[in-house]
Design an enzyme around this catalytic site. Structure first.
Site, PDB file in Angstrom:
ATOM      1  N   GLY A 137       1.072   4.117  -6.805  1.00 15.54           N
ATOM      2  CA  GLY A 137       1.307   3.964  -5.377  1.00 15.54           C
ATOM      3  C   GLY A 137       2.257   2.816  -5.067  1.00 15.54           C
ATOM      4  N   GLY A 148       2.873   1.566  -1.996  1.00 16.41           N
ATOM      5  CA  GLY A 148       2.620   1.008  -0.668  1.00 16.41           C
ATOM      6  C   GLY A 148       2.690  -0.510  -0.727  1.00 16.41           C
ATOM      7  N   PHE A 149       2.083  -1.137   0.261  1.00 19.21           N
ATOM      8  CA  PHE A 149       2.172  -2.599   0.314  1.00 19.21           C
ATOM      9  C   PHE A 149       1.528  -3.248  -0.909  1.00 19.21           C
ATOM     10  CE2 PHE A 149       2.643  -1.623   4.879  1.00 19.21           C
ATOM     11  CZ  PHE A 149       3.841  -2.282   5.085  1.00 19.21           C
ATOM     12  N   VAL A 203      -0.280  11.887  -9.302  1.00 15.18           N
ATOM     13  CA  VAL A 203      -1.363  11.593 -10.229  1.00 15.18           C
ATOM     14  C   VAL A 203      -2.443  12.653 -10.082  1.00 15.18           C
ATOM     15  CG1 VAL A 203      -3.168   9.933 -10.822  1.00 15.18           C
ATOM     16  CG2 VAL A 203      -0.877   9.136 -10.196  1.00 15.18           C
ATOM     17  N   GLU A 230      -1.165   2.309  20.319  1.00 16.15           N
ATOM     18  CA  GLU A 230       0.300   2.309  20.255  1.00 16.15           C
ATOM     19  C   GLU A 230       0.867   3.694  20.553  1.00 16.15           C
ATOM     20  OE1 GLU A 230       0.843  -1.566  17.327  1.00 16.15           O
ATOM     21  OE2 GLU A 230       0.787   0.409  16.414  1.00 16.15           O
ATOM     22  N   ASP A 279      -6.107  -0.140   0.517  1.00 14.04           N
ATOM     23  CA  ASP A 279      -7.093   0.674   1.228  1.00 14.04           C
ATOM     24  C   ASP A 279      -8.191   1.206   0.318  1.00 14.04           C
ATOM     25  OD1 ASP A 279      -5.846   0.339   3.611  1.00 14.04           O
ATOM     26  OD2 ASP A 279      -4.842   2.280   3.647  1.00 14.04           O
ATOM     27  N   ALA A 335      -1.837  -4.122   6.294  1.00 16.74           N
ATOM     28  CA  ALA A 335      -0.782  -4.437   5.341  1.00 16.74           C
ATOM     29  C   ALA A 335      -0.925  -5.825   4.700  1.00 16.74           C
ATOM     30  CB  ALA A 335       0.580  -4.284   6.015  1.00 16.74           C
TER      31      ALA A 335
END
Lengths: 441, 441
Positions: free
Chosen positions: A16, A18-19, A84, A174, A303, A319
């Protein structure tokens, strides 16, 4: 072609980009290891601005970077585009759709996806976790106005102009604010048979207030700001069903063509790969160094990890937390290779922020709270600051400046395979032709 | 809500918001008519820069505008998002998937799509006519490098790194140059197991030279410029078959995972709507005022129209010609409503241009010919000048400046439903693991 080295080095595999995964790989840039990042997409996504792609403010390329180009100069990183399928803890290798990859250290940072509490609502109410979600939501929102413009009956027109956002967390707040602005300002002059400003945006939250992670004072401010934009906030309201016709709630039914899901996420298949118990959200409890019990060579971050924080709470799925965990895993690996120990992971909470339209935001820095216009500027500057590289900050900044001045949006394209099918009960539409009877012939 | 007027005015229906349709609607901005633009997409596309979306230089939103926002202030225009299914010439109305629309004047400007000369190659060799084509080509090109990076055999790696572009017109020349640059510069540092610069780009043209519409001198210059970028130019070569494995040509087979079609376009269903004869390309012969024989109220413009020009040639299917025809149709309508006559349509040819990578272009203004770096600048300035509005010229200009300086590309995202399936004969891939035997444990 050059091979950086021929001697075997410890292999760090990161699932992954991501962050969490990105931070881990960057923190290992000087480590004497070979890093392989495995992701099923070729880009890193700046998720905090994803809702702006959904509401046509930004283009996908403004908030996504090819993973390869992020690491083109970090020679100890290899990037592999694969999905994966399993993790073989005993043999220390991962199984992907393009082959198996062995590891000495594994960092699992595979993130979360939308979770509908067991309901079959994914097609009816897309969430907001990836670029495809965002362009799908954008298509649905823009098409709803198009359909309202050619609707055969006032009821169908009404249904097309009702937008339901489920979930009063930052994503829901948002999205609701951005849709309201789109209707009231951006599209204001663009239709001839409907008034886009007649659109209703209804934000449904099961709990007693919006933004439950924020202090109550800021929840109230967020609600006031949303209501100023024309958003209806329905708290203490449970969603009972979502159908193509609309949303059934504990406070009544809402006929609506467009529903957006911001109410829950769940960790992906991570636990089934690891054959391990999880909590209700699919998160995996980890040791204080973020490793798996009995597997000190396997880290779970972002996460996917359940990490205790304070007052019985866990570290939130945001994040900054993911970045800190990625860096911590990298530090543990580097220290262990150097024969040193590492202090347990400790989360440093910087704050919570959420933005409401183009003029307001709420920020909670703990002792220091901020709302309104100044908070909105701070929110914008913070987000531009965290974008990677040089190009995206410039282009995102210019896009914002542009739409701030002109109220137009740069990315109002309906893209994708086809228009989604109309709901089954909709009769074929006959366009209203006001001049039909009186035409010259 | 306000209705611009209640008295019946002549209804002008325009099918298609390409260059011809847009110009017609704009030219009628002061006419006392009601205009309805019908398009199945919500945006106008600047096709001359579409290849830059395919090669990741630009984002879709950089070259596309919502039709509604173009006309938001032109109150006599209504925009309808519908797909045309038929034209009822006798009843003077068009049939769409959202209802029927009556007209007093009809301007057909529905454009062309890719044409494979009766072969079933659309899935194997996407052309470049719309945004979906462009993002599909981008996905295929970027995925080919990804697949080469994890290829199991040298043969498969080779096949993934071979790119065939069919057709030596401006589209083919521009695509081939841009792919070669992507491989040699943009991706140069991004892979670890392959050298992107090893990619072969082969441009196949059936005729004796590239750019047949240009003078021979410029065809030679284009060829030299392409060869400098490493493109192999195969002229006098016919494509015999395109399969998932590669391309069979009269000069031999090329194993290639990616083939791009730039060899032919054909007019869409226009003729079947009108129940009329066409030429081989599906174009409809029109009267000197661009109307249909026996139907002075129906105009055919742009790619759909067959209009004689000079020396037995027809007006070419390029943007300036479409714009002139759209404006002419508008003029005829305005004049006729005023009881005046109009001179027959006369095409004014401004010139031909094509660009080759980031340093060369060829321009033919008739007496005045230009090639090389200066031509490239002129090409860039001309294209920025023709972009609509203020936002896109600024953003496209900045994108070009940015990638010109950095050699990076802003839009290298692989988006879309899924990775296309691997060709049927490809065995499951085992990743090469150079360190496999010597790993610590």
């Amino acid at each position: 072609m050059e091979q950086p080295q021929n001697t075997p080095r410890p292999r760090v595999v990161i699932i992954g980009a991501g962050f969490a995964g990105l931070s881990a790989a960057k923190a290992l840039r000087k480590a004497d290891v070979d890093i392989e990042i495995v992701d099923r997409r070729n880009y890193h996504l700046f998720q905090p601005l994803l809702y702006q792609v959904a509401t046509a403010d930004l283009s996908p390329a403004d908030i996504a970077w090819p993973i390869r180009s992020i690491f083109s100069r970090q020679k100890n990183v290899t990037v592999t585009l694969s999905e994966v399928q399993d993790i073989d803890l005993a043999a220390r290798r991962i199984v992907t759709d393009t082959g198996t990859i062995p590891y000495d250290f594994l960092i699992v940072a595979s993130g979360a996806h939308n979770f509908y509490f067991g309901n079959d609502w994914a097609d009816r109410a897309p969430g907001l976790k990836n670029l495809r979600d965002a362009t799908s939501i954008r298509r649905r929102i823009l098409l709803a106005f198009e359909r309202a413009e050619v609707a055969a009956t006032p009821e169908e027109q009404r249904r097309q102009l009702n937008f339901v956002v489920v979930g009063g967390g930052p994503t829901g707040v948002e999205m609701a604010g951005a849709i309201a602005e789109l209707a009231r300002f951006t599209l204001a002059r663009d239709f001839r048979r409907i008034r886009p400003a007649d659109a209703r945006v209804i934000l449904v939250e099961a709990g007693p207030r919006l933004l439950p992670a924020f202090p109550e004072e800021l929840s109230d401010k967020a609600r006031t700001s949303l209501e100023k934009l024309g958003v209806e906030v329905w708290c203490d309201t449970r969603v009972e069903d979502i159908s193509p016709d609309g949303v059934a709630t504990s406070a009544g039914a809402i006929p609506a063509a467009t529903t957006i899901w911001g109410a829950g996420v769940k960790v992906k298949n991570t636990a089934s790969w690891l054959d391990i118990e999880t909590d209700r959200s699919g998160r995996i409890a980890v040791a204080p160094d973020l490793t798996l019990p009995d597997h000190p060579e396997v880290f779970v971050t972002g996460d996917a990890a359940k990490v205790p924080w304070k007052d019985g709470q866990d570290v939130p799925g945001i994040a900054p937390a993911a970045k800190q965990q990625g860096r911590h895993a990298a530090q543990v690996i580097a220290n262990r290779l150097a024969g040193e120990t590492t202090k347990p992971f400790r989360y440093r909470h910087a704050g919570n922020l959420a933005t409401i339209g183009r003029h307001a935001a709420v920020i909670d820095f703990g002792r220091f709270r901020l709302s309104g216009f100044l908070a909105w500027w701070l929110w914008g500057i913070a987000h531009i600051y965290f974008l990677i590289g040089v190009r995206q900050p410039i282009f995102v900044g210019l896009s914002w400046l542009w739409s701030y001045i002109t109220y137009s949006k740069g990315a109002r394209l309906i893209t994708g395979d086809r228009q989604p099918p109309a709901p089954p009960d909709t009769p074929p539409i006959q366009l209203p032709q006001p001049e039909q009877g009186a035409r010259p012939h």
